[in-house]
Enzyme design. Sequence first.
Site, PDB file in Angstrom:
ATOM      1  N   LYS A  11      -8.194  10.903  -8.351  1.00 19.74           N
ATOM      2  CA  LYS A  11      -8.798   9.615  -8.001  1.00 19.74           C
ATOM      3  C   LYS A  11     -10.093   9.942  -7.277  1.00 19.74           C
ATOM      4  CE  LYS A  11      -8.729   6.304  -4.829  1.00 19.74           C
ATOM      5  NZ  LYS A  11      -8.249   5.395  -3.779  1.00 19.74           N
ATOM      6  N   ALA A  41      -8.105  -1.113  -4.043  1.00 19.40           N
ATOM      7  CA  ALA A  41      -8.574  -1.456  -2.696  1.00 19.40           C
ATOM      8  C   ALA A  41      -8.820  -2.947  -2.491  1.00 19.40           C
ATOM      9  CB  ALA A  41      -9.836  -0.701  -2.317  1.00 19.40           C
ATOM     10  N   ASN A 101      -2.728   0.482  -0.760  1.00 17.86           N
ATOM     11  CA  ASN A 101      -2.093   1.281   0.283  1.00 17.86           C
ATOM     12  C   ASN A 101      -1.883   0.444   1.536  1.00 17.86           C
ATOM     13  OD1 ASN A 101      -1.340   3.161   2.248  1.00 17.86           O
ATOM     14  ND2 ASN A 101      -2.785   4.689   1.604  1.00 17.86           N
ATOM     15  N   THR A 102      -2.990   0.010   2.151  1.00 19.17           N
ATOM     16  CA  THR A 102      -2.884  -0.656   3.449  1.00 19.17           C
ATOM     17  C   THR A 102      -2.058  -1.943   3.388  1.00 19.17           C
ATOM     18  OG1 THR A 102      -5.084   0.219   3.891  1.00 19.17           O
ATOM     19  CG2 THR A 102      -4.240  -1.399   5.444  1.00 19.17           C
TER      20      THR A 102
END
Lengths: 265, 69
Positions: free
Chosen positions: A107, A194, A216-217
């Site tokens: 990535k 994202a 992710n977050t």
Amino acid sequence: MTTAVETARDTPFTIGGRTFQSRLMVGTGKYRDNETMVRAIEASGAEIVTVAVRRVNLDRTKEEGVLHHLDPKRFFLLANTAGCYSADDAVRYARLGREAGFNDFVKLEVIGDQETLLPDVAGLLEAAKTLVQDGFKVLAYSNEDLITALRLENAGCAAVMPLASPIGSGLGLLNPFSVRTIKRRLSVPVVVDAGVGTASDACVTMEQGVDGILMNTAIAAAQDPVAMAHAMRLAVDAGRAAFLAGRMPRREVAVPSSPVKGMLD
Amino acid sequence: MNASVDVVVNGEPRAVAPGTLLELLAALGLDPRTVVVEHNRRIVRRPALGEVTVAAGDTIELVHFVGGG
């Protein structure tokens, strides 16, 4: 969690010659502990899991790498080049990641600005070309710009990953038009990476017809990461199913759902 | 006993015993299967770790996978 109806209508999700069942990819950063991370990843149903390359802490040699907690036979580990601000750095990290890992996928991130973490397009293209020549399957983290996406595809990237909004912002899909345009014009898979903040963001993103989402977050920073991972799994499946179903046209005026005939005098 | 060799490991100056990269990993308590070694900007694959000798002034990076997005 995916129903038979959805999977029967869907096409396989293939990147760089590898086919995956889940269209949700997840990161492994920012979890409060490793046990929560593993349970959240399991709840997400993700097969592709991103990891970062960093120095071993020499003062705490008992410190475990993330591989201690994730079975590389069970998950497809996707090394990233997060934190790299030049093409040269990104190429260096990608090569280290390939050596540490189990595949030649990367990535690719080349960041251009510390505040927004937005991609450096020139550096991204340069690194992508180098890594493709070096035999990598490059998944390129990009801004949501069609021309950049086309150039990345032309450079031989295995997938293009436009952002929904800045990394870790949780602002959701800010530019659905651009992401739809990129998806329409590219032949390689488009995976939004994202910016997703909650399940509705993931659902709306998948409704644009993109091939997948990486987050992710949104999971790691939720109050209950395991429950949010489950919600994200449902949202990605729901968004994909709605895209395949084909939504009704938008109208500026109301159309009654109940018959207008048969009303009492 | 040979004199120690001054190198930089993960950005920190260190005086290490003369020997190979494999011996350096052992001295640091690291399992070569879990670490990738970059020696003067060149990746040294696991089978070659025992063949590369550490010299004064070398820069060595020892990396692994950590959580990331």
